[in-house]
Design a protein around this motif. Sequence first.
Motif, mmCIF file in Angstrom:
data_model
loop_
_atom_site.group_PDB
_atom_site.id
_atom_site.type_symbol
_atom_site.label_atom_id
_atom_site.label_comp_id
_atom_site.label_asym_id
_atom_site.label_seq_id
_atom_site.Cartn_x
_atom_site.Cartn_y
_atom_site.Cartn_z
ATOM 1 N N LEU A 168 0.736 -1.127 -0.079
ATOM 2 C CA LEU A 168 -0.024 -0.069 -0.004
ATOM 3 C C LEU A 168 0.844 1.240 -0.180
ATOM 4 O O LEU A 168 2.028 1.303 0.466
ATOM 5 C CB LEU A 168 -0.935 -0.069 1.064
ATOM 6 N N ARG A 169 0.457 2.445 -0.282
ATOM 7 C CA ARG A 169 1.083 3.589 -0.510
ATOM 8 C C ARG A 169 0.175 4.816 0.152
ATOM 9 O O ARG A 169 -0.852 4.792 -0.010
ATOM 10 C CB ARG A 169 1.470 3.964 -1.910
ATOM 11 N N THR A 170 1.074 5.583 0.792
ATOM 12 C CA THR A 170 0.320 6.826 1.302
ATOM 13 C C THR A 170 -0.001 8.041 0.498
ATOM 14 O O THR A 170 0.754 7.962 -0.506
ATOM 15 C CB THR A 170 0.962 7.240 2.719
ATOM 16 N N THR A 171 -1.008 8.803 0.656
ATOM 17 C CA THR A 171 -1.275 9.697 -0.268
ATOM 18 C C THR A 171 -2.137 10.596 0.571
ATOM 19 O O THR A 171 -2.877 10.482 1.453
ATOM 20 C CB THR A 171 -2.212 9.386 -1.453
ATOM 21 N N VAL A 172 -2.187 11.986 0.474
ATOM 22 C CA VAL A 172 -3.043 13.055 1.006
ATOM 23 C C VAL A 172 -3.622 13.825 0.028
ATOM 24 O O VAL A 172 -3.061 14.488 -0.902
ATOM 25 C CB VAL A 172 -1.965 14.011 1.744
ATOM 26 N N ILE A 173 -4.908 13.772 0.064
ATOM 27 C CA ILE A 173 -5.866 14.329 -0.868
ATOM 28 C C ILE A 173 -6.875 15.446 -0.018
ATOM 29 O O ILE A 173 -7.632 14.949 0.817
ATOM 30 C CB ILE A 173 -6.692 13.396 -1.586
ATOM 31 N N ASN A 174 -6.694 16.686 -0.460
ATOM 32 C CA ASN A 174 -7.354 17.748 0.325
ATOM 33 C C ASN A 174 -7.418 17.574 1.888
ATOM 34 O O ASN A 174 -8.415 17.583 2.574
ATOM 35 C CB ASN A 174 -8.891 17.506 -0.018
ATOM 36 N N GLY A 175 -6.112 17.394 2.414
ATOM 37 C CA GLY A 175 -5.948 17.241 3.708
ATOM 38 C C GLY A 175 -6.518 15.770 4.382
ATOM 39 O O GLY A 175 -6.251 15.890 5.577
ATOM 40 N N LYS A 182 -4.596 0.440 -5.332
ATOM 41 C CA LYS A 182 -4.253 -0.334 -6.617
ATOM 42 C C LYS A 182 -3.216 0.686 -7.281
ATOM 43 O O LYS A 182 -2.971 1.784 -6.918
ATOM 44 C CB LYS A 182 -5.651 -0.001 -7.318
ATOM 45 N N ASN A 183 -2.479 -0.306 -8.304
ATOM 46 C CA ASN A 183 -1.516 0.270 -8.951
ATOM 47 C C ASN A 183 -1.769 1.211 -9.944
ATOM 48 O O ASN A 183 -2.974 1.154 -10.660
ATOM 49 C CB ASN A 183 -0.799 -0.967 -9.769
ATOM 50 N N ASN A 184 -1.123 2.384 -9.857
ATOM 51 C CA ASN A 184 -1.573 3.606 -10.835
ATOM 52 C C ASN A 184 -0.635 3.513 -11.975
ATOM 53 O O ASN A 184 -0.611 4.139 -12.938
ATOM 54 C CB ASN A 184 -1.269 4.888 -10.276
ATOM 55 N N GLY A 185 0.304 2.473 -12.367
ATOM 56 C CA GLY A 185 1.019 2.407 -13.456
ATOM 57 C C GLY A 185 2.568 2.874 -13.485
ATOM 58 O O GLY A 185 3.422 2.310 -13.964
ATOM 59 N N LEU A 186 2.726 3.609 -12.345
ATOM 60 C CA LEU A 186 3.980 4.120 -11.984
ATOM 61 C C LEU A 186 4.241 3.999 -10.490
ATOM 62 O O LEU A 186 5.295 4.914 -10.059
ATOM 63 C CB LEU A 186 3.977 5.824 -12.266
ATOM 64 N N ASP A 187 3.690 2.976 -9.888
ATOM 65 C CA ASP A 187 4.294 2.602 -8.728
ATOM 66 C C ASP A 187 4.181 1.148 -8.256
ATOM 67 O O ASP A 187 3.800 0.449 -9.224
ATOM 68 C CB ASP A 187 3.503 3.370 -7.682
ATOM 69 N N THR A 188 4.483 0.793 -7.081
ATOM 70 C CA THR A 188 4.590 -0.593 -7.102
ATOM 71 C C THR A 188 3.338 -1.279 -5.785
ATOM 72 O O THR A 188 3.443 -2.315 -5.454
ATOM 73 C CB THR A 188 6.164 -1.165 -6.270
ATOM 74 N N VAL A 189 2.425 -0.313 -5.971
ATOM 75 C CA VAL A 189 1.071 -0.904 -5.201
ATOM 76 C C VAL A 189 0.463 -2.119 -5.787
ATOM 77 O O VAL A 189 0.247 -2.037 -7.063
ATOM 78 C CB VAL A 189 0.138 0.295 -5.154
ATOM 79 N N LYS A 190 0.089 -2.864 -4.983
ATOM 80 C CA LYS A 190 -0.657 -4.140 -5.325
ATOM 81 C C LYS A 190 -1.495 -4.524 -4.069
ATOM 82 O O LYS A 190 -0.957 -4.481 -2.724
ATOM 83 C CB LYS A 190 0.303 -5.302 -5.703
ATOM 84 N N SER A 191 -2.716 -5.419 -4.482
ATOM 85 C CA SER A 191 -3.402 -5.896 -3.381
ATOM 86 C C SER A 191 -4.069 -7.120 -3.974
ATOM 87 O O SER A 191 -4.455 -6.917 -5.269
ATOM 88 C CB SER A 191 -4.202 -5.106 -2.640
ATOM 89 N N PRO A 192 -4.516 -8.197 -3.227
ATOM 90 C CA PRO A 192 -5.094 -9.332 -4.016
ATOM 91 C C PRO A 192 -6.586 -8.787 -4.302
ATOM 92 O O PRO A 192 -7.230 -7.905 -3.777
ATOM 93 C CB PRO A 192 -5.324 -10.385 -2.788
ATOM 94 N N ALA A 198 -12.367 -0.240 -2.529
ATOM 95 C CA ALA A 198 -11.835 1.012 -3.025
ATOM 96 C C ALA A 198 -10.525 1.350 -3.254
ATOM 97 O O ALA A 198 -9.586 0.522 -2.771
ATOM 98 C CB ALA A 198 -12.153 2.055 -1.842
ATOM 99 N N ASP A 199 -10.420 2.204 -4.199
ATOM 100 C CA ASP A 199 -8.853 2.492 -4.750
ATOM 101 C C ASP A 199 -8.136 3.222 -3.630
ATOM 102 O O ASP A 199 -6.838 3.128 -3.540
ATOM 103 C CB ASP A 199 -8.946 3.273 -5.866
ATOM 104 N N GLN A 200 -8.694 3.870 -2.570
ATOM 105 C CA GLN A 200 -8.236 4.838 -1.741
ATOM 106 C C GLN A 200 -8.975 4.454 -0.491
ATOM 107 O O GLN A 200 -10.357 4.223 -0.295
ATOM 108 C CB GLN A 200 -8.368 6.262 -2.138
ATOM 109 N N ILE A 201 -8.406 4.056 0.670
ATOM 110 C CA ILE A 201 -8.944 3.966 1.941
ATOM 111 C C ILE A 201 -8.301 4.854 2.979
ATOM 112 O O ILE A 201 -7.200 5.449 2.912
ATOM 113 C CB ILE A 201 -8.993 2.335 2.301
ATOM 114 N N ASP A 202 -9.086 5.008 4.196
ATOM 115 C CA ASP A 202 -8.496 5.505 5.060
ATOM 116 C C ASP A 202 -7.038 4.845 5.871
ATOM 117 O O ASP A 202 -6.921 3.926 5.957
ATOM 118 C CB ASP A 202 -9.414 5.586 6.354
ATOM 119 N N ASN A 203 -6.120 5.885 6.225
ATOM 120 C CA ASN A 203 -4.880 5.267 6.515
ATOM 121 C C ASN A 203 -4.923 4.889 8.027
ATOM 122 O O ASN A 203 -4.320 5.158 8.983
ATOM 123 C CB ASN A 203 -3.869 6.577 6.577
ATOM 124 N N ASP A 204 -5.802 3.751 7.986
ATOM 125 C CA ASP A 204 -6.174 3.095 9.475
ATOM 126 C C ASP A 204 -5.546 1.679 9.460
ATOM 127 O O ASP A 204 -6.299 0.925 8.587
ATOM 128 C CB ASP A 204 -7.495 3.156 9.632
#
Length: 222
Positions: A168-175, A182-192, A198-204
Amino acid sequence: MSIATLILGQSGTGKTTSLRNLDPAHTLLIQAVKKPLPFRSEGWGWFHKENKPHGNVFVSDNADQIIKMMKGTRRDVIVLDDFQYILANEFMRRVLDKETGNAAFAKYNEIAHNAWSILMAASQLPDHKRVYILGHTQEDENGRVKAKTIGKLLDEKITLEGLLTIVLRTTVINGQYLFTTKNNGLDTVKSPMGLFEADQIDNDLAAVDAAIFSYYGLQETV
């Protein structure tokens, strides 16, 4: 076989903060560098081993010690924070040793072996165990974002993400602090498939752990 997950992101984007809802009674935190947690901790169940006999926060960047702690803990959830410094601290100590010639080159093999050993151990614990490995990111010359290590010589020997099923990879969107699933084509994110809707979930990390626990049909321990 335990479930190991890599959580990647730049400093300040919510990696360590994601621990805030984990149950300290069932969690072992191994810090490569000793630092305060970015949420209420002392008195809330998080205690350094050096201060409490039954503390759940250890400080070590030594691969053998880390593996021993992972194998020896009774706790079901293990967090390593921050994996990059396990590599970088050893590298910097050996720079100060002024190794030259073959010894200087061999250190990359040894550091890679230590990294590999930790990741292998993280996936070879009892079935109900979950290990979360936090690490920084770096961007290569092609704009691809990956786990940060200590340079190309190490990257040629080991691809950290290739040893794990969930990244998983962290991201900050509108605070809002989030994990991308999910992989965006330019990173190494992956999940079964089906693990996260969802493509983005809370950082919990507690919610991530609950999802993994359910997805793999893990059993509670007594």
